[in-house]
Design a protein around this motif. Structure first.
Motif, PDB file in Angstrom:
ATOM      1  N   VAL A   1       0.851  -1.182   0.000  1.00 46.53           N
ATOM      2  CA  VAL A   1       0.000   0.000   0.000  1.00 46.53           C
ATOM      3  C   VAL A   1       0.889   1.235   0.000  1.00 46.53           C
ATOM      4  O   VAL A   1       1.648   1.460   0.945  1.00 46.53           O
ATOM      5  N   ALA A   2       0.800   2.000  -1.068  1.00 47.21           N
ATOM      6  CA  ALA A   2       1.570   3.235  -1.197  1.00 47.21           C
ATOM      7  C   ALA A   2       0.689   4.418  -0.819  1.00 47.21           C
ATOM      8  O   ALA A   2      -0.542   4.346  -0.866  1.00 47.21           O
ATOM      9  N   LEU A   3       1.323   5.527  -0.469  1.00 48.62           N
ATOM     10  CA  LEU A   3       0.619   6.762  -0.124  1.00 48.62           C
ATOM     11  C   LEU A   3       1.138   7.865  -1.030  1.00 48.62           C
ATOM     12  O   LEU A   3       2.362   8.061  -1.151  1.00 48.62           O
ATOM     13  N   LEU A   4       0.209   8.601  -1.669  1.00 53.06           N
ATOM     14  CA  LEU A   4       0.567   9.677  -2.583  1.00 53.06           C
ATOM     15  C   LEU A   4      -0.143  10.949  -2.144  1.00 53.06           C
ATOM     16  O   LEU A   4      -1.349  10.949  -1.910  1.00 53.06           O
ATOM     17  N   GLY A   5       0.625  12.049  -2.034  1.00 50.23           N
ATOM     18  CA  GLY A   5       0.060  13.344  -1.702  1.00 50.23           C
ATOM     19  C   GLY A   5       0.432  14.369  -2.747  1.00 50.23           C
ATOM     20  O   GLY A   5       1.583  14.435  -3.188  1.00 50.23           O
ATOM     21  N   VAL A   6      -0.548  15.186  -3.151  1.00 54.85           N
ATOM     22  CA  VAL A   6      -0.370  16.207  -4.192  1.00 54.85           C
ATOM     23  C   VAL A   6      -0.276  17.583  -3.542  1.00 54.85           C
ATOM     24  O   VAL A   6      -1.049  17.904  -2.632  1.00 54.85           O
ATOM     25  N   SER A   7       0.647  18.418  -4.030  1.00 56.30           N
ATOM     26  CA  SER A   7       0.790  19.805  -3.596  1.00 56.30           C
ATOM     27  C   SER A   7       1.079  19.849  -2.096  1.00 56.30           C
ATOM     28  O   SER A   7       2.040  19.236  -1.642  1.00 56.30           O
ATOM     29  N   MET A   8       0.281  20.544  -1.279  1.00 55.21           N
ATOM     30  CA  MET A   8       0.491  20.521   0.167  1.00 55.21           C
ATOM     31  C   MET A   8       0.430  19.095   0.706  1.00 55.21           C
ATOM     32  O   MET A   8       0.996  18.787   1.756  1.00 55.21           O
ATOM     33  N   GLY A   9      -0.242  18.224  -0.043  1.00 57.97           N
ATOM     34  CA  GLY A   9      -0.209  16.808   0.293  1.00 57.97           C
ATOM     35  C   GLY A   9       1.193  16.236   0.269  1.00 57.97           C
ATOM     36  O   GLY A   9       1.450  15.190   0.868  1.00 57.97           O
TER      37      GLY A   9
ATOM     38  N   ALA B   1       3.437   9.180   6.833  1.00 59.05           N
ATOM     39  CA  ALA B   1       4.327   8.026   6.660  1.00 59.05           C
ATOM     40  C   ALA B   1       5.408   7.971   7.730  1.00 59.05           C
ATOM     41  O   ALA B   1       5.922   6.887   8.049  1.00 59.05           O
ATOM     42  N   ALA B   2       5.767   9.114   8.298  1.00 53.85           N
ATOM     43  CA  ALA B   2       6.777   9.139   9.347  1.00 53.85           C
ATOM     44  C   ALA B   2       6.312   8.392  10.590  1.00 53.85           C
ATOM     45  O   ALA B   2       7.137   7.839  11.333  1.00 53.85           O
ATOM     46  N   PHE B   3       4.997   8.351  10.823  1.00 55.90           N
ATOM     47  CA  PHE B   3       4.472   7.774  12.048  1.00 55.90           C
ATOM     48  C   PHE B   3       3.627   6.520  11.829  1.00 55.90           C
ATOM     49  O   PHE B   3       3.268   5.850  12.799  1.00 55.90           O
ATOM     50  N   ASP B   4       3.291   6.214  10.587  1.00 49.67           N
ATOM     51  CA  ASP B   4       2.503   5.015  10.298  1.00 49.67           C
ATOM     52  C   ASP B   4       3.266   4.174   9.282  1.00 49.67           C
ATOM     53  O   ASP B   4       3.258   4.461   8.078  1.00 49.67           O
ATOM     54  N   HIS B   5       3.915   3.145   9.765  1.00 50.96           N
ATOM     55  CA  HIS B   5       4.827   2.381   8.915  1.00 50.96           C
ATOM     56  C   HIS B   5       4.128   1.264   8.156  1.00 50.96           C
ATOM     57  O   HIS B   5       4.782   0.394   7.562  1.00 50.96           O
ATOM     58  N   ARG B   6       2.798   1.320   8.111  1.00 49.55           N
ATOM     59  CA  ARG B   6       2.080   0.439   7.191  1.00 49.55           C
ATOM     60  C   ARG B   6       2.224   0.919   5.756  1.00 49.55           C
ATOM     61  O   ARG B   6       1.905   0.173   4.815  1.00 49.55           O
ATOM     62  N   VAL B   7       2.683   2.134   5.550  1.00 48.86           N
ATOM     63  CA  VAL B   7       2.889   2.679   4.207  1.00 48.86           C
ATOM     64  C   VAL B   7       4.138   2.027   3.606  1.00 48.86           C
ATOM     65  O   VAL B   7       5.251   2.156   4.150  1.00 48.86           O
ATOM     66  N   ALA B   8       3.964   1.326   2.482  1.00 52.07           N
ATOM     67  CA  ALA B   8       5.067   0.588   1.868  1.00 52.07           C
ATOM     68  C   ALA B   8       5.910   1.445   0.929  1.00 52.07           C
ATOM     69  O   ALA B   8       7.062   1.108   0.635  1.00 52.07           O
ATOM     70  N   ALA B   9       5.340   2.524   0.426  1.00 43.73           N
ATOM     71  CA  ALA B   9       6.071   3.440  -0.465  1.00 43.73           C
ATOM     72  C   ALA B   9       5.348   4.785  -0.405  1.00 43.73           C
ATOM     73  O   ALA B   9       4.125   4.845  -0.203  1.00 43.73           O
ATOM     74  N   LEU B  10       6.106   5.854  -0.607  1.00 42.51           N
ATOM     75  CA  LEU B  10       5.576   7.210  -0.457  1.00 42.51           C
ATOM     76  C   LEU B  10       5.902   8.025  -1.698  1.00 42.51           C
ATOM     77  O   LEU B  10       7.046   7.995  -2.181  1.00 42.51           O
ATOM     78  N   ILE B  11       4.900   8.781  -2.202  1.00 39.91           N
ATOM     79  CA  ILE B  11       5.081   9.643  -3.362  1.00 39.91           C
ATOM     80  C   ILE B  11       4.671  11.054  -2.980  1.00 39.91           C
ATOM     81  O   ILE B  11       3.527  11.285  -2.572  1.00 39.91           O
TER      82      ILE B  11
END
Length: 409
Positions: free
Chosen positions: A226-234, A242-252
């Protein structure tokens, strides 16, 4: 990229480019955008609304006629474009949150998107995600009807964009590559702000946490990928989560942001510590007057302050500036991210120039900096106007990263 329209108004030009960019995934037609803009006087927020609303109404009407005639593809395409045009219509009106034009256009945008969503194969499913006694609105995209667990991208917009706009800003691109997608609006973002009155909060891990709790129950989701993607301020909010929830496998981070305090203090001619103290002070008429004068002289700043007060739920420009100080990845937060991270950067980002590089420098996880240039036509904020190129590069990176992770069973 030099402005093709509104050459003296950077706010109107960027929002036009943003709308043009959504052509790539069905969110606009070039001629519709150009003819709409020809009716708009630079700097005229009311005229901007009226022109875009008229275009949206016309396109939505044609979509309804197509649907009544059984022309499902034509109806879907029309509703999708109308949704984006209604979003554009109310964009500059948030200086007066009680303006009825805001909710009219916003609700029309959501309604049109939901009509379009039902006409996709598979249908895009509206979802409600439990969150602190209420719900966050979102959409689930499936790659097919098999029900198979697939790598998944959880995604959200930023300071001013809607979850519906995420269709063009990453969701459609991921779904066509075989990903499951869950896009959502968090506090401060339009769905939660308009209907529940929720303003932004800096501890975004407490937003993404319930979203992950929800998505990990879905059979279409591979829990290990499960990846997490944030746009702009995201691009700041997602890494904070992602710094505090390590269930995130990849970050964009599209694009990366490290410290919004840099942005809010950069226009105040004082040392940063003094600027922060005065922004947070109970009373500072001199600084209030300085901010009002700066807004009057800058269309970009005027819009940012007015929308920021609306999104944060505060009443003055200085209160918004003070709230922005809490949004950062300093004090070792960026260093807590452990998953592979992609940081995107536009060479001519008019909002967060230099911020992606700051974030990249502070990361200690496996990391990639992906730079987009004027020569590629991709140098604008969030690569607006070059979305096919941008998402090809983003999802090729993600394909490679998640390929090396073992699927959940």
């Amino acid at each position: 990229m030099q402005p093709l329209l509104f050459p003296g108004d950077p706010s109107f030009w960027y929002e036009t480019l943003r709308t043009l960019g959504h052509i790539a995934y069905g969110g606009a037609d070039f001629g519709e955008v150009v003819t709409t803009c020809e009716r708009i006087t630079p700097g005229d927020y009311g005229g901007w609304h009226d022109a875009w609303l008229a275009t949206a109404d016309r396109v939505a009407g044609e979509a309804r006629t197509a649907l009544e005639g059984g022309h499902r593809v034509s109806a879907r395409d029309g509703f999708l474009r109308a949704s984006n045009y209604y979003r554009a219509a109310e964009f500059f009106l948030h200086g007066d949150p009680a303006d009825p034009r805001i909710r009219h256009a916003y609700d029309a945008s959501v309604a049109c998107f939901r009509h379009a969503a039902a006409l996709f194969t598979p249908a895009v499913e509206p979802v409600e995600i439990p969150y602190e006694g209420t719900v966050l609105p979102g959409y689930l995209y499936r790659a097919d009807d098999s029900g198979a667990a697939r790598p998944t991208v959880v995604m959200h917009n930023g300071f001013d964009g809607t979850v519906e706009e995420m269709h063009f800003f990453g969701a459609a691109a991921a779904a066509e590559r075989g990903y499951t997608v869950l896009a959502f609006d968090g506090p401060g973002q339009p769905g939660a702000r308009h209907h529940q009155g929720l303003g932004f909060r800096p501890d975004w891990e407490n937003v993404v946490g319930p979203v992950l709790d929800h998505v990990l129950t879905r059979p279409e989701v591979d829990r290990a990928r499960v990846a997490l993607l944030g746009v702009s301020m995201g691009g700041l909010l997602a890494p904070r989560a992602a710094a505090f929830d390590h269930r995130v496998a990849a970050l964009i981070c599209l694009d990366g942001v490290y410290d919004l305090g840099d942005i809010t203090t950069s226009g105040i001619p004082l040392p940063r510590a003094e600027a922060e103290r005065r922004l947070r002070a109970a009373h500072d008429p001199e600084l209030d007057a300085m901010l009002e004068e700066a807004m009057a002289g800058s269309p970009v700043l005027r819009w940012a302050m007015e929308h920021g007060m609306f999104a944060m739920g505060v009443r003055t420009p200085r209160a918004f500036g003070a709230a922005y100080l809490d949004y950062h990845l300093r004090d070792g937060v960026a260093e807590k991210i452990t998953c592979p991270t992609l940081v995107c950067a536009g060479a001519d980002d008019g909002f967060f120039r230099g911020q992606p590089e700051q974030l990249y420098e502070h990361l200690t996880c496996p990391k990639t900096l992906l730079e987009f240039t004027a020569g590629q036509g991709a140098d604008a904020h969030c690569q607006s106007g070059a979305q096919r190129l941008a998402f090809a590069r983003v999802y090729d990176w993600l394909d490679d990263v998640l390929t090396h992770r073992t699927p959940a069973h």
